[in-house]
Design a protein around this motif. Sequence first.
Motif, PDB file in Angstrom:
ATOM      1  N   TYR A  12      -6.736   6.372   4.147  1.00 32.95           N
ATOM      2  CA  TYR A  12      -7.688   6.580   3.061  1.00 32.95           C
ATOM      3  C   TYR A  12      -8.125   5.251   2.445  1.00 32.95           C
ATOM      4  O   TYR A  12      -7.415   4.244   2.505  1.00 32.95           O
ATOM      5  N   ASP A  13      -9.292   5.290   1.834  1.00 36.30           N
ATOM      6  CA  ASP A  13      -9.826   4.145   1.108  1.00 36.30           C
ATOM      7  C   ASP A  13      -9.760   4.459  -0.381  1.00 36.30           C
ATOM      8  O   ASP A  13     -10.737   4.882  -1.000  1.00 36.30           O
ATOM      9  N   ARG A  14      -8.570   4.291  -0.954  1.00 39.11           N
ATOM     10  CA  ARG A  14      -8.359   4.595  -2.363  1.00 39.11           C
ATOM     11  C   ARG A  14      -7.716   3.384  -3.029  1.00 39.11           C
ATOM     12  O   ARG A  14      -6.580   3.021  -2.722  1.00 39.11           O
ATOM     13  N   LYS A  15      -8.469   2.771  -3.916  1.00 43.47           N
ATOM     14  CA  LYS A  15      -8.080   1.478  -4.473  1.00 43.47           C
ATOM     15  C   LYS A  15      -6.788   1.543  -5.273  1.00 43.47           C
ATOM     16  O   LYS A  15      -6.081   0.540  -5.393  1.00 43.47           O
ATOM     17  N   GLN A  16      -6.462   2.710  -5.829  1.00 48.15           N
ATOM     18  CA  GLN A  16      -5.244   2.812  -6.632  1.00 48.15           C
ATOM     19  C   GLN A  16      -3.985   2.864  -5.767  1.00 48.15           C
ATOM     20  O   GLN A  16      -2.873   2.757  -6.289  1.00 48.15           O
ATOM     21  N   TRP A  17      -4.148   3.021  -4.445  1.00 48.16           N
ATOM     22  CA  TRP A  17      -3.003   3.065  -3.539  1.00 48.16           C
ATOM     23  C   TRP A  17      -2.776   1.692  -2.919  1.00 48.16           C
ATOM     24  O   TRP A  17      -3.729   1.000  -2.547  1.00 48.16           O
ATOM     25  N   LYS A  18      -1.516   1.309  -2.772  1.00 50.98           N
ATOM     26  CA  LYS A  18      -1.171   0.085  -2.063  1.00 50.98           C
ATOM     27  C   LYS A  18      -1.421   0.289  -0.561  1.00 50.98           C
ATOM     28  O   LYS A  18      -1.477   1.428  -0.072  1.00 50.98           O
ATOM     29  N   PRO A  19      -1.586  -0.823   0.197  1.00 51.55           N
ATOM     30  CA  PRO A  19      -1.863  -0.679   1.638  1.00 51.55           C
ATOM     31  C   PRO A  19      -0.849   0.189   2.367  1.00 51.55           C
ATOM     32  O   PRO A  19      -1.223   0.960   3.269  1.00 51.55           O
ATOM     33  N   ARG A  30     -12.618  10.410   0.808  1.00 51.97           N
ATOM     34  CA  ARG A  30     -12.538   8.952   0.925  1.00 51.97           C
ATOM     35  C   ARG A  30     -11.665   8.526   2.106  1.00 51.97           C
ATOM     36  O   ARG A  30     -10.746   7.731   1.979  1.00 51.97           O
ATOM     37  N   GLN A  84      -1.554   4.122   2.100  1.00 45.11           N
ATOM     38  CA  GLN A  84      -2.862   4.689   2.386  1.00 45.11           C
ATOM     39  C   GLN A  84      -2.926   5.542   3.647  1.00 45.11           C
ATOM     40  O   GLN A  84      -3.923   6.219   3.884  1.00 45.11           O
TER      41      GLN A  84
END
Length: 236
Positions: free
Chosen positions: A142-149, A114, A152
Motif C-alpha cells: 500500500y501507499d499510505r504515508k502514515q505506515w512505515k515501509p 491506495r 506497507q
Amino acid sequence: MLAIASCLCARALAQDNSNLLHAVAANYRSLSSFEISGELQADIPGSPWKLHVRLDDALLSPQSPLLKYGDVRRFSASARTISDSAGNPGPRTTENMNVMMPEHAAHFTEIDSRILNQRQLPDEAMRFNGSTIQCAVFEVTYDRKQWKPEEQTIKYWIDPQHLLVVKQEFAEWQGKTAESRALWHWVYTVDSVAVNEPPSQWVVDSAMNVNTHTPTVRNEWVGKPAPDFQLSDLNG
C-alpha cells in the motif's frame, strides 16, 4: 504476436486481481450486521514466547432492538494469553504488557484502497471444520504515508465464494520509546463468520453497557483453543 498476447493476458489477470479486491472491500462495506471471530498470533520480539489475542468484532443491524441502549453499532472484545512454541501456557500474564492492538488486523473495508503494488500468489487450500476452502492469496503493498515501509505489505487469504478474508499476515511497529520499539509480525486467522444472524450474548451485553465505556473481555476464551471454523452463507 505472442508478446502482444502475453501482455493482454497479464493485463486481464491484473484486472481480475483488482476486481476481486474491490469485490471483497465492497462486500464488507455492504454488510449491515456481522460477527467475526478470530485469533491474532505474534512471536514476542526478544523472547521465546508467543502472544495470542482472541478477537471478536461485531456490527449490529440498524434495525436491531439493542440500539435502544445507544447508537453504537460496532463492538469488539479481546482476551490475551501467552504460550511457548509448543502451545504450553507461558509463565506470566499479559496484564503489564504494553502491546497495542495492531491497526491492520481485520480492517478489510479498505483492502482495495491506495494500492501501490499487488501480486497474486498460488492458491492455497485451508481446512476448516472438516471441509476445504480454496483461497486466493494476495500480497498487497500500500501507499499510505502514515505506515512505515515495513508495515506497507500485507498478505491475504481470500475465500472468493463468500468474498471474505480468512487469513492475514502483516507487520507493525510497537513501542513508543527506543528501548521498547520493535517490529511485530502478526498472523490473523478467522475462526467464524456469522452474517445477518441474531447477536451473541457478548454483543447483547456490550450494547446494554455501551454507556459505561468499558471494553468487553470474554473470559471464557482464556486458555482455550480456537474453535472450529464455521462459515455462514452471506444470505444468512
